[in-house]
Design a protein around this motif. Structure first.
Motif, PDB file in Angstrom:
ATOM      1  N   ALA A  78       0.838  -1.205   0.000  1.00  0.00           N
ATOM      2  CA  ALA A  78       0.000   0.000   0.000  1.00  0.00           C
ATOM      3  C   ALA A  78       0.871   1.252   0.000  1.00  0.00           C
ATOM      4  O   ALA A  78       0.611   2.208  -0.749  1.00  0.00           O
ATOM      5  CB  ALA A  78      -0.912  -0.001   1.225  1.00  0.00           C
ATOM      6  N   ALA A  79       1.933   1.230   0.809  1.00  0.00           N
ATOM      7  CA  ALA A  79       2.793   2.405   0.886  1.00  0.00           C
ATOM      8  C   ALA A  79       3.513   2.613  -0.444  1.00  0.00           C
ATOM      9  O   ALA A  79       3.680   3.761  -0.899  1.00  0.00           O
ATOM     10  CB  ALA A  79       3.801   2.243   2.012  1.00  0.00           C
ATOM     11  N   GLY A  80       3.924   1.498  -1.077  1.00  0.00           N
ATOM     12  CA  GLY A  80       4.545   1.612  -2.393  1.00  0.00           C
ATOM     13  C   GLY A  80       3.607   2.285  -3.366  1.00  0.00           C
ATOM     14  O   GLY A  80       3.976   3.197  -4.112  1.00  0.00           O
ATOM     15  N   GLY A  81       2.347   1.834  -3.343  1.00  0.00           N
ATOM     16  CA  GLY A  81       1.352   2.423  -4.229  1.00  0.00           C
ATOM     17  C   GLY A  81       1.170   3.902  -3.938  1.00  0.00           C
ATOM     18  O   GLY A  81       1.144   4.740  -4.860  1.00  0.00           O
ATOM     19  N   SER A 127      -5.813  -1.117  -7.686  1.00  0.00           N
ATOM     20  CA  SER A 127      -5.311  -2.401  -7.193  1.00  0.00           C
ATOM     21  C   SER A 127      -4.959  -2.313  -5.711  1.00  0.00           C
ATOM     22  O   SER A 127      -5.184  -3.258  -4.956  1.00  0.00           O
ATOM     23  CB  SER A 127      -4.096  -2.836  -8.017  1.00  0.00           C
ATOM     24  OG  SER A 127      -3.074  -1.868  -7.888  1.00  0.00           O
ATOM     25  N   THR A 128      -4.438  -1.150  -5.285  1.00  0.00           N
ATOM     26  CA  THR A 128      -4.147  -0.996  -3.855  1.00  0.00           C
ATOM     27  C   THR A 128      -5.426  -1.077  -3.053  1.00  0.00           C
ATOM     28  O   THR A 128      -5.488  -1.734  -2.015  1.00  0.00           O
ATOM     29  CB  THR A 128      -3.478   0.353  -3.589  1.00  0.00           C
ATOM     30  OG1 THR A 128      -2.460   0.544  -4.532  1.00  0.00           O
ATOM     31  CG2 THR A 128      -2.927   0.414  -2.197  1.00  0.00           C
ATOM     32  N   ARG A 129      -6.457  -0.417  -3.573  1.00  0.00           N
ATOM     33  CA  ARG A 129      -7.726  -0.451  -2.830  1.00  0.00           C
ATOM     34  C   ARG A 129      -8.263  -1.857  -2.740  1.00  0.00           C
ATOM     35  O   ARG A 129      -8.777  -2.289  -1.716  1.00  0.00           O
ATOM     36  CB  ARG A 129      -8.739   0.465  -3.508  1.00  0.00           C
ATOM     37  CG  ARG A 129      -8.437   1.933  -3.254  1.00  0.00           C
ATOM     38  CD  ARG A 129      -9.350   2.816  -4.060  1.00  0.00           C
ATOM     39  NE  ARG A 129     -10.749   2.561  -3.787  1.00  0.00           N
ATOM     40  CZ  ARG A 129     -11.737   2.885  -4.625  1.00  0.00           C
ATOM     41  NH1 ARG A 129     -11.462   3.477  -5.773  1.00  0.00           N
ATOM     42  NH2 ARG A 129     -12.975   2.629  -4.302  1.00  0.00           N
ATOM     43  N   LYS A 130      -8.113  -2.598  -3.852  1.00  0.00           N
ATOM     44  CA  LYS A 130      -8.586  -3.986  -3.841  1.00  0.00           C
ATOM     45  C   LYS A 130      -7.811  -4.801  -2.817  1.00  0.00           C
ATOM     46  O   LYS A 130      -8.379  -5.578  -2.059  1.00  0.00           O
ATOM     47  CB  LYS A 130      -8.390  -4.597  -5.227  1.00  0.00           C
ATOM     48  CG  LYS A 130      -9.652  -4.605  -6.036  1.00  0.00           C
ATOM     49  CD  LYS A 130      -9.431  -5.441  -7.259  1.00  0.00           C
ATOM     50  CE  LYS A 130     -10.599  -5.306  -8.195  1.00  0.00           C
ATOM     51  NZ  LYS A 130     -10.221  -5.693  -9.557  1.00  0.00           N
ATOM     52  N   LEU A 131      -6.499  -4.561  -2.808  1.00  0.00           N
ATOM     53  CA  LEU A 131      -5.652  -5.306  -1.876  1.00  0.00           C
ATOM     54  C   LEU A 131      -6.066  -5.005  -0.436  1.00  0.00           C
ATOM     55  O   LEU A 131      -6.231  -5.912   0.389  1.00  0.00           O
ATOM     56  CB  LEU A 131      -4.191  -4.929  -2.092  1.00  0.00           C
ATOM     57  CG  LEU A 131      -3.228  -5.573  -1.099  1.00  0.00           C
ATOM     58  CD1 LEU A 131      -2.955  -7.004  -1.507  1.00  0.00           C
ATOM     59  CD2 LEU A 131      -1.949  -4.790  -0.993  1.00  0.00           C
ATOM     60  N   LEU A 132      -6.270  -3.714  -0.161  1.00  0.00           N
ATOM     61  CA  LEU A 132      -6.671  -3.346   1.201  1.00  0.00           C
ATOM     62  C   LEU A 132      -8.005  -3.981   1.554  1.00  0.00           C
ATOM     63  O   LEU A 132      -8.211  -4.441   2.675  1.00  0.00           O
ATOM     64  CB  LEU A 132      -6.744  -1.824   1.323  1.00  0.00           C
ATOM     65  CG  LEU A 132      -5.394  -1.124   1.429  1.00  0.00           C
ATOM     66  CD1 LEU A 132      -5.587   0.370   1.512  1.00  0.00           C
ATOM     67  CD2 LEU A 132      -4.629  -1.621   2.646  1.00  0.00           C
ATOM     68  N   ALA A 174     -14.209  -2.595   2.389  1.00  0.00           N
ATOM     69  CA  ALA A 174     -13.377  -2.107   3.497  1.00  0.00           C
ATOM     70  C   ALA A 174     -13.627  -0.620   3.721  1.00  0.00           C
ATOM     71  O   ALA A 174     -13.787  -0.167   4.858  1.00  0.00           O
ATOM     72  CB  ALA A 174     -11.912  -2.353   3.206  1.00  0.00           C
ATOM     73  N   GLU A 175     -13.690   0.129   2.634  1.00  0.00           N
ATOM     74  CA  GLU A 175     -13.908   1.574   2.766  1.00  0.00           C
ATOM     75  C   GLU A 175     -15.280   1.866   3.354  1.00  0.00           C
ATOM     76  O   GLU A 175     -15.441   2.747   4.206  1.00  0.00           O
ATOM     77  CB  GLU A 175     -13.737   2.256   1.410  1.00  0.00           C
ATOM     78  CG  GLU A 175     -12.282   2.302   0.982  1.00  0.00           C
ATOM     79  CD  GLU A 175     -12.121   2.462  -0.521  1.00  0.00           C
ATOM     80  OE1 GLU A 175     -10.986   2.628  -0.963  1.00  0.00           O
ATOM     81  OE2 GLU A 175     -13.138   2.414  -1.240  1.00  0.00           O
ATOM     82  N   THR A 176     -16.268   1.092   2.892  1.00  0.00           N
ATOM     83  CA  THR A 176     -17.612   1.288   3.434  1.00  0.00           C
ATOM     84  C   THR A 176     -17.629   1.059   4.936  1.00  0.00           C
ATOM     85  O   THR A 176     -18.170   1.857   5.703  1.00  0.00           O
ATOM     86  CB  THR A 176     -18.593   0.303   2.772  1.00  0.00           C
ATOM     87  OG1 THR A 176     -18.519   0.499   1.371  1.00  0.00           O
ATOM     88  CG2 THR A 176     -20.001   0.525   3.262  1.00  0.00           C
TER      89      THR A 176
END
Lengths: 396, 448
Positions: free
Chosen positions: A191-194, B4-9, A284-286
């Motif tokens: 995630a941090a890489g992204g 893709s990051t969001r999907k991964l999370l 997850a965001e929801t």
């Protein structure tokens, strides 16, 4: 755990039905009176049962305070709350309970730190992710976990976990570092890489993403290795310590946290979730941005009830905490034995109750009074939070 | 953030939840597995000839002729051993004084170890304590004791900067070149014949009283004590609890008084269990003098207070779950409210109330802290019904604590401790399973 006991439905119905129970044209006057009298008597009996059950808690509080006050009259507050010297059987005796209060606070905080994240994520998973059938299968697990008697947990902590920690504690801790830290670190690195690559201009950014993640991963790997080798080197001189107790108390508090927070999450309206999905949010965001804020008051109540469960627990800490009344040094050192309020009450009463009236007897009541007041405060606070949430929900 | 990051999370978020649930299930297994496996060992184990002799003498169990024949046979097997010891004592007489002194201590230790394995040596007076009259009754314990005969264990503390190191040496080395040195290989080779382990299922573990502070016998007094306490608590709590629930579900309006009453009951649910115990001691025993000291009655009343909130909540929920149409039908037939509640609503809510009662029984049976000061003693005889009014009782939960922390020889009694924990957990879980099944049936019925 206080559950939702709102009485809106019952009362509306009772209101509409009340006229039917009044004597109508069919009954004679005497029969009507008799009927009214018996209805009144039933009401009185029921009310007094309810009042008696409710008064029990006040009665308990009164009796505990009555026996706690002589202690404070005799010794004052300052020694009890500020000294760490607990030598009740010495002459002259010393009643400094600070170390014991600290012990209670440490294990409760650690148990909560362990149970709250696990419990809430389990509740989220049960209410948002798992299909209905799986959820039905998971529920008995939680119920059984809640039903196991505390003395059985204590026995496990003393006879199985303590020797294990003593013999293989370092290895187990370093394994725990890898198991818990590894996946978290991996995800965080990607995630941090992204996130970092998105700061760069788009083309270079897309290319830099994986190298960046790799870089982060290498750093995380080194940090984890350091941490795990530090854990490996720890010498655990006694398995009956704060870590052992916190772990078991955490497991004991889990069912409370899970079931109360699951109820809170379930109470969040479907429309909120659907709105969030419609805007393109992932699950997850929801959950993180919509469902959890909406259920926050219920979650707070869940946390408080879980904390109370851990703080009020007696047998586990009595059996497996080592019962040594000193503040660990440094205070975050979980590998030292500690002593809690509940364990002190349970352990010392056997010796103190022969000498009813002595300061030692009353000191234990003072501790109980402290516990009781804290649990009252937590309960009232969680009730208040839940009530407010209910009003908010029903108000739209 | 990229997609893709969001999907991964998102994925990792779900797996975190799954991990938490697996963790709970895992800890349930980790906690229950040793209790079940080793608890079963209290009932099913390899019993030695000493066990059968003990059961005959202490509990009158088994066939007398058979057991006596077996005892004679194992004694004959052990005879060479005792002969060697006697021979060594004669040999010692001819030794120089210093050497003799040295051996005296070693011989006494060896004899002590052998006594632990086989019971008193031939010719010794019968000990007063039953625990010393018999050798090891269980083959697993006998193997431990056999090791203690065959090997010496000392801690080497010559390096003061480190923890002592365990040094394990064959005991035979101490007696090298003497008459008794042959004892060790002989014992090692023939221990099985000397104790005759046989797989036994000792059902009477649940129905025997204990002898000599749980060294022998079973857990009947504890089971019975737990039963009395649980039934007592339920008997006191159910009437009050159900009446209160009826009030809250059917009669209470939304006044301030009722809100306060509700809040107080929820608060009662949060009181730490040890505080209940303290209250029970201060009120039922020290203030009201319900009994001379601890008694089942005082313990039951204390436990009743503890389960009261659970019963009220479960009953209230059950009453609320009764469809409104039932009540309306009763009222329309001319029944008063009281009659509608008593004849229609309560019977319909009964399974739900029962579920709450069963769960409360599990809770009452498992609690320890409230009965420490009000009802529990560590050793006692099974009580008669009337004695419960004035006498304390052993109880499973308390005795688990007591045996595993305060007993003189708690390491030797692990099997009893595990057996007791298993019995307690089994009682509680069976009650909870019953409640779960009952609830599932109710919800199926409500669905239609």
């Amino acid at each position: 755990m206080p559950e939702y006991t709102g009485n809106a439905g019952g009362d509306v119905a009772a209101g509409t039905c009340r006229p039917c129970s009044r004597p109508g044209l069919v009954l004679g006057r005497a029969a009507g009176l008799r009927r009214q009298a018996s209805a009144f008597a039933a009401r009185v009996v029921l009310f007094s049962a309810a009042a008696a059950s409710s008064a029990a808690v006040l009665f308990i509080l009164g009796f505990i305070l009555r026996d706690a006050l002589p202690f404070f009259k005799l010794r004052g507050f300052s020694e009890f709350l500020t000294s760490v010297k607990w030598f009740p059987s010495r002459s002259p005796p010393e009643f400094g309970a600070l170390a014991i209060i600290a012990g209670s606070a440490i294990v409760t905080a650690c148990a909560a730190a362990f149970a709250v994240p696990l419990g809430i994520s389990a509740a989220v998973c049960m209410s948002e992710v798992l299909p209905f059938r799986t959820r039905q299968a998971v529920k008995p697990v939680i119920e059984i976990l809640a039903a196991i008697p505390s003395v059985a947990y204590g026995f496990f902590a003393l006879v199985v976990l303590a020797p294990f920690l003593q013999d293989n504690g370092g290895t187990a801790l370093s394994a725990a570092v890898w198991v818990a830290g590894g996946p978290v670190a991996a995800i965080a690195c990607v995630a941090a890489g992204g996130a970092a690559s998105s700061l760069l201009p788009s083309r270079a950014g897309r290319a830099a993403r994986w190298p960046l993640a790799g870089l982060f991963a290498a750093a995380a790997f080194i940090a984890l290795r350091e941490l795990s080798s530090a854990a490996e080197d720890l010498e655990i001189s006694s398995g009956t310590n704060a870590l052992n107790v916190s772990l078991i108390l955490g497991i004991m508090a889990l069912p409370t946290v899970v079931s109360v927070s699951e109820d809170a999450l379930q109470a969040v309206g479907r429309d909120l979730r659907e709105g969030s999905y419609a805007l393109g949010a992932t699950r997850a965001e929801t959950v993180v941005k919509v469902v959890i804020p909406a259920a926050s008051s219920g979650l707070v109540a869940a946390v408080m009830l879980g904390i109370m469960r851990a703080a009020g627990e007696t047998m586990v800490v009595w059996m497996a905490s080592g019962n040594s009344a000193k503040v660990p040094s440094p205070i975050y050192n979980l590998l030292e034995p500690i002593r809690t309020l509940t364990a002190t009450i349970a352990g010392d009463m056997g010796e103190a109750d022969h000498v009813t009236g002595s300061a030692r007897y009353h000191a234990l009541f003072a501790m109980a009074a402290g516990l009781l007041l804290v649990s009252f405060a937590c309960n009232v606070a969680s009730e208040w939070v839940m009530r407010r949430a209910r009003r908010k929900n029903s108000g739209g | 953030m990229t997609r893709s990051t969001r999907k991964l999370l998102d994925k990792s978020f779900s797996s975190l939840g799954v991990f938490s649930i697996l963790f709970m299930a895992g800890s349930l297994v980790v906690i229950l597995a040793p209790i079940v496996v080793r608890g079963a060992g209290a009932v099913a184990f390899r019993a030695t000839a000493e066990h059968r002799r003990m059961m005959l003498e202490q509990f009158g169990a088994g066939d007398r002729a058979e057991v006596e024949a077996e005892t004679a046979a194992v004694l004959a097997e052990r005879k060479p051993l005792f002969d060697m010891l006697a021979g060594f004592r004669i040999e010692m007489k001819s030794m120089p004084f210093k050497r003799k002194r040295e051996f005296e201590g070693k011989l006494a230790e060896l004899e002590g170890r052998i006594r632990e394995l086989f019971g008193p040596l031939p010719g010794e007076p019968r000990p007063v304590l039953p625990r010393m009259r018999y050798g090891q009754t269980r083959w697993d314990r006998a193997k431990v004791k056999l090791e203690a005969v065959l090997f010496t264990e000392t801690y080497d503390c010559s390096d003061p900067t480190k923890m002592g190191v365990l040094v394990r040496k064959p005991r035979a080395e101490e007696f090298e070149g003497t008459f008794v040195a042959a004892l060790f290989p002989h014992l090692e080779a023939h221990a099985g014949e000397m104790l005759r382990p046989r797989f036994t299922i000792y059902w009477r573990f649940f129905t025997d009283v204990s002898r000599d502070a749980h060294f022998f016998g079973g857990i009947w007094p504890e089971l019975l004590g737990t039963f009395y306490l649980t039934i007592g608590a339920i008997a006191f709590a159910v009437p009050v609890g159900v009446l209160s629930a009826v009030y809250f579900a059917e009669y209470a309006g939304q006044s301030i008084v009722n809100a306060v009453l509700r809040m107080l009951i929820n608060t009662l649910a949060g009181v730490p269990s040890v505080v209940f115990g303290l209250f029970g001691l201060a009120f039922f025993i020290n203030a009201v003098h319900l009994s001379e000291s601890k008694s089942v009655l005082a313990g039951s009343l204390t436990l009743a207070l503890l389960v009261l909130p659970t019963i009220i909540r479960a009953s209230e929920e059950a009453i609320r779950a009764v469809p409104q149409t039932y009540k309306e039908a009763a009222l329309s037939l001319g029944a008063g409210k009281g009659r509608a509640v008593a004849t229609v609503i309560l019977p319909a809510a009964l399974p739900g109330i029962l579920t709450g009662v069963i769960i409360s029984m599990g809770r009452a049976a498992g609690e320890t802290a409230p009965i420490i000061f009000t009802a529990a003693v560590s050793v006692g005889d099974p009580l008669g019904i009337l004695e419960t009014l004035s006498q304390p009782t052993p109880a499973l939960s308390w005795n688990v604590y007591n045996l595993s922390t305060e007993h003189q020889k708690l390491d030797e009694l692990r099997h009893v401790q595990y057996g007791m924990v298993l019995a307690l957990v089994a009682v509680v879980l069976i009650l909870n399973m019953a409640a779960i099944i009952l609830r599932a049936r109710i919800s199926r019925k409500l669905k239609g």
